[in-house]
Design an enzyme around this catalytic site. Structure first.
Site, short mmCIF file in Angstrom:
data_model
loop_
_atom_site.label_atom_id
_atom_site.label_comp_id
_atom_site.label_asym_id
_atom_site.label_seq_id
_atom_site.Cartn_x
_atom_site.Cartn_y
_atom_site.Cartn_z
N ALA A 185 24.47 29.43 -11.12
CA ALA A 185 24.89 30.26 -9.97
C ALA A 185 24.75 31.75 -10.31
O ALA A 185 24.20 32.53 -9.52
CB ALA A 185 26.33 29.93 -9.58
N TYR A 186 25.23 32.12 -11.47
CA TYR A 186 25.21 33.54 -11.86
C TYR A 186 23.79 34.06 -12.01
O TYR A 186 23.40 35.07 -11.41
CB TYR A 186 25.99 33.71 -13.16
CG TYR A 186 25.98 35.12 -13.73
CD1 TYR A 186 26.56 36.18 -13.04
CD2 TYR A 186 25.41 35.39 -14.98
CE1 TYR A 186 26.56 37.47 -13.56
CE2 TYR A 186 25.41 36.68 -15.51
CZ TYR A 186 25.98 37.71 -14.80
OH TYR A 186 25.99 38.99 -15.31
N LEU A 187 23.00 33.35 -12.84
CA LEU A 187 21.66 33.86 -13.15
C LEU A 187 20.74 33.85 -11.92
O LEU A 187 19.92 34.76 -11.76
CB LEU A 187 21.03 33.07 -14.29
CG LEU A 187 21.66 33.34 -15.67
CD1 LEU A 187 20.94 32.54 -16.75
CD2 LEU A 187 21.64 34.83 -16.01
N SER A 189 21.65 34.35 -8.82
CA SER A 189 22.02 35.47 -7.94
C SER A 189 21.59 36.81 -8.53
O SER A 189 21.11 37.69 -7.81
CB SER A 189 23.53 35.46 -7.65
OG SER A 189 24.26 35.62 -8.86
N LYS A 190 21.72 36.95 -9.85
CA LYS A 190 21.28 38.21 -10.48
C LYS A 190 19.75 38.31 -10.43
O LYS A 190 19.21 39.40 -10.23
CB LYS A 190 21.77 38.29 -11.95
CG LYS A 190 23.27 38.36 -12.15
CD LYS A 190 23.91 39.63 -11.61
CE LYS A 190 23.91 40.79 -12.56
NZ LYS A 190 24.75 41.92 -12.05
#
Ligand code: NAP
Length: 292
Positions: A185-187, A189-190
Site C-alpha cells: 500500500a505504501y510503496l 502510493s508513493k
C-alpha cells in the site's frame, strides 16, 4: 537501537547508506531568504525539522498538517527565534480542504515560491492482514498520492503565471529499489505520485517551474519507529533528513538519491526474477509463509 550501544563507525555507515547531508547556513539563506515556502507535514518529523531550518535561514514558512496544536507549538518556537511562520491546519486527504487551504494562502501571501510535499502515511502490512482493510489502500493513496496531486493542481496555475516555482517531493528510496512484501500500500502510493510528478515536470519546466525529488533513505521518526527492524538499521535523524530537503530547496537538483539506491535499482531491474524470488524467501522466513 539505543544511541550509546551503536557500534564504532555507525555515523560512517549512516553516511554510506543514506548519503552525506549538509548545506551551509549561508548557502541556504542566500537561496531562501524572503521566499514563501509551504511545508506539508510540518507538525512532526522531517517536515517539522525542514520548516525550522528554512525559517532559521530567513524563509517565511507556511506550516500545514492536521494537528493544529502541534503546528502552533512549532510556529511559536520558530517565531521566538526570530523566524516567520504561519499555521494552516488541513487534512490533505480532503480535496475540498486543499482548495480552501490554497485560496487562503494565496489571499494572505500572494504566492507560494516553493512547495515541499512531505506529509505522508506509511503502512507495513501483509496482504493477508489487509483482506478486511481496503481502507489502508484508500488512505495511503489519499495522503501520499491524491492529496499531493490536488495540492500541485491548485498551486501550479499561479506558479506558471509568475514564471517561477519549485516543488520538492519527499519520496522514498523504496520506490527505486525492488518492491518488498508487506509494503504494497505504501510503496504503490508513493510510486504513483513520483511518476505523476515526473510526467508533470516535463510539461511545466518551460514555464519556470522546477521539481526535485528526494528519494529519502531511512529516517528515525515516529513513522519508522513502530517497525522494530527499522530501529536497528542505520538511518538519518530528522535534522539530517531536513538537510537533504533543504539542499533540494536551495539547489533545485532533479533528485537526491542515497548511494545504495542506484546499484540496487539497476540490479533489481537487470535481475528482476531472482530478486523477487529472494525477497519472497525473506518474506517466508520472517513469518509470512502461512496460507490464509
Ligand atoms: N521516516 C522514514 O524512514 C521515511 C523514509 C522515506 C520517506 N519518508 C517520507 O518522509 C515524509 C515524512 O515522514 P516522517 O518520517 O517525518 O513521518 P511523521 O513524523 O509521521 O510525519 C508525517 C507528517 O505528515 C502529516 N500528515 C499525515 N497525514 C496527513 C494528512 N492527512 N493531512 C495533513 N498532514 C498529514 C503528519 O501530521 P499530522 O498527523 O499532524 O496531520 C506529520 O506532520 C513522508 O512523506 C514519508 O513517506 C519517510
Amino acid at each position: 537501537m539505543v544511541a550509546g550501544k551503536r557500534p564504532l563507525g555507525w555515523p560512517l555507515l549512516v553516511a554510506l547508506t543514506n548519503g552525506r547531508t549538509g548545506i551551509s547556513d549561508e548557502r541556504l539563506a542566500a537561496a531562501v531568504r524572503d521566499k514563501v515556502i509551504l511545508v506539508t507535514g510540518s507538525s512532526y518529523g522531517i517536515g517539522e525539522a525542514t520548516a525550522r531550518r528554512l525559517a532559521a535561514a530567513g524563509a517565511t514558512v507556511l506550516l500545514v498538517a492536521r494537528t493544529a496544536d502541534q503546528l502552533q507549538l512549532v510556529a511559536d518556537d520558530i517565531r521566538s527565534r526570530g523566524g516567520t511562520a504561519y499555521v494552516y491546519p488541513a487534512n490533505l486527504a480532503d480535496p475540498d480542504a486543499i482548495e480552501e487551504l490554497v485560496r487562503t494562502v494565496l489571499a494572505e501571501h500572494e504566492r507560494v515560491d516553493v512547495l515541499v510535499n512531505n506529509a505522508g502515511k506509511s503502512i507495513r502490512r501483509s496482504i493477508a492482514d489487509t483482506y478486511q482493510r481496503f481502507h489502508d489502500i484508500e488512505r495511503t493513496n489519499a495522503v501520499n498520492y491524491l492529496g499531493p496531486a490536488k495540492l500541485v493542481l491548485e498551486l501550479l496555475p499561479s506558479m506558471r503565471e509568475r514564471g517561477s516555482g519549485h516543488i520538492v517531493n519527499v519520496s522514498t528510496a523504496g520506490v527505486r529499489t525492488p518492491p518488498m512484501a508487506r509494503w504494497s500500500a505504501y510503496l504503490a502510493s508513493k510510486s504513483a505520485f513520483d511518476v505523476w510528478l515526473r510526467c508533470v515536470a516535463q510539461e511545466v519546466r518551460g514555464d519556470g517551474v522546477t521539481t526535485s525529488t528526494v528519494y529519502m533513505g531511512l529516517v528515525h521518526t515516529r513513522m519508522s519507529e513502530p517497525t522494530p527492524l527499522l530501529n536497528k538499521m542505520p538511518g538519518l535523524t530528522p535534522e539530517q533528513a531536513a538537510d537533504q530537503v533543504c539542499t533540494a530547496v536551495a539547489e533545485r537538483p532533479h533528485n537526491i538519491t542515497p548511494p545504495f539506491v542506484r546499484p540496487a535499482d539497476a540490479l533489481g531491474n537487470l535481475l528482476r526474477v531472482p530478486t523477487d524470488r529472494l525477497l519472497e524467501q525473506y518474506f517466508r522466513r520472517t513469518g509470512g509463509g502461512k496460507k490464509r
